[in-house]
Design a protein around this motif. Structure first.
Motif, mmCIF file in Angstrom:
data_model
loop_
_atom_site.group_PDB
_atom_site.id
_atom_site.type_symbol
_atom_site.label_atom_id
_atom_site.label_comp_id
_atom_site.label_asym_id
_atom_site.label_seq_id
_atom_site.Cartn_x
_atom_site.Cartn_y
_atom_site.Cartn_z
ATOM 1 N N THR A 11 0.814 -1.216 0.000
ATOM 2 C CA THR A 11 0.000 0.000 0.000
ATOM 3 C C THR A 11 0.849 1.268 0.000
ATOM 4 N N VAL A 14 2.069 1.878 -3.519
ATOM 5 C CA VAL A 14 0.968 2.332 -4.367
ATOM 6 C C VAL A 14 0.701 3.812 -4.122
ATOM 7 N N PHE A 18 0.855 6.480 -7.072
ATOM 8 C CA PHE A 18 -0.396 6.990 -7.615
ATOM 9 C C PHE A 18 -0.957 8.209 -6.900
ATOM 10 N N CYS A 39 1.332 -5.886 -12.576
ATOM 11 C CA CYS A 39 1.027 -5.645 -11.169
ATOM 12 C C CYS A 39 -0.147 -6.531 -10.771
ATOM 13 N N LEU A 49 -6.010 -0.973 0.436
ATOM 14 C CA LEU A 49 -5.684 0.313 -0.186
ATOM 15 C C LEU A 49 -6.842 1.291 -0.023
ATOM 16 N N THR A 53 -6.466 4.883 1.910
ATOM 17 C CA THR A 53 -6.677 6.170 1.228
ATOM 18 C C THR A 53 -7.595 7.087 2.019
ATOM 19 N N ARG A 71 -7.274 4.699 -11.151
ATOM 20 C CA ARG A 71 -6.000 4.756 -11.884
ATOM 21 C C ARG A 71 -5.144 3.536 -11.589
ATOM 22 N N TYR A 72 -5.122 3.106 -10.338
ATOM 23 C CA TYR A 72 -4.350 1.925 -9.973
ATOM 24 C C TYR A 72 -4.959 0.671 -10.600
ATOM 25 N N GLN A 73 -6.251 0.520 -10.487
ATOM 26 C CA GLN A 73 -6.906 -0.673 -11.008
ATOM 27 C C GLN A 73 -6.778 -0.788 -12.526
ATOM 28 N N HIS A 75 -4.222 -0.610 -14.123
ATOM 29 C CA HIS A 75 -2.921 -1.220 -14.410
ATOM 30 C C HIS A 75 -2.728 -2.565 -13.727
ATOM 31 N N LEU A 76 -3.790 -3.169 -13.267
ATOM 32 C CA LEU A 76 -3.694 -4.376 -12.456
ATOM 33 C C LEU A 76 -4.188 -5.626 -13.160
#
Length: 163
Positions: A11, A14, A18, A39, A49, A53, A71-73, A75-76
């Motif tokens: 976390t 991340v 991000f 990732c 996460l 946040t 945004r993170y998801q 790229h996962l």
């Protein structure tokens, strides 16, 4: 063709990538954005996460939190949790912080090459001898060197430079 490295980011990493968009991690951010690394996450790590946040020190409102998670998801590769039918995996070292064990388990289940962490308790497990991890555990700076063969120069403020 060599498959791209499979990574688990804790976390803190991340958030560095991000939320803070930490310049020293620019090479890692670019690799994630370009799909040069894979990732991994699962529902447990995503829930962690989402919980983190909401901490006041990040000053994220509901829209900012949702944007960061989206945004993170994007790229996962989200893996399902192991089922009762899943084959048993070798025992992992136990992290003293139970909230961090999920990252080790995800890395093992997802056959990650690397767990990137800034957490001292997680990093300490990289030296476990009784139950060694089947993946490397590295700090973000060490991971960048490991993944991209870059060096850090003292005069560049830890900005990676290609060899």
């Amino acid at each position: 063709m060599i498959p791209p490295p499979r990574l688990v980011l804790d976390t803190n990493v991340v958030m560095d990538l991000f939320h803070f968009k930490a310049p020293p991690l620019a090479a890692l951010a670019k690799a994630i954005n370009d799909g040069a690394v894979i990732c991994l996450a699962n529902n447990s790590t995503l829930a962690e996460l989402e919980r983190v946040t909401g901490y006041p020190q990040f000053r994220l409102d509901a829209a900012g939190r949702a944007d960061l998670l989206q945004r993170y998801q994007a790229h996962l590769t989200v893996l399902p949790s192991p089922s009762a039918d899943s084959p048993a995996l070798p025992a992992l070292p136990k992290c003293r912080d139970p909230d961090d064990q999920m990252f080790l388990e995800l890395a093992q289940y997802g056959e990650a090459n690397l767990l990137i962490s800034r957490d001292n308790l997680v990093l300490k497990l990289a030296r476990a001898r009784q139950r060694p991890c089947p993946f490397a555990i590295l700090t973000p700076d060490a991971a960048i060197i490991h993944l991209f063969a870059v060096a850090f120069t003292a005069d560049s403020g830890n900005t990676p430079t290609e060899n």
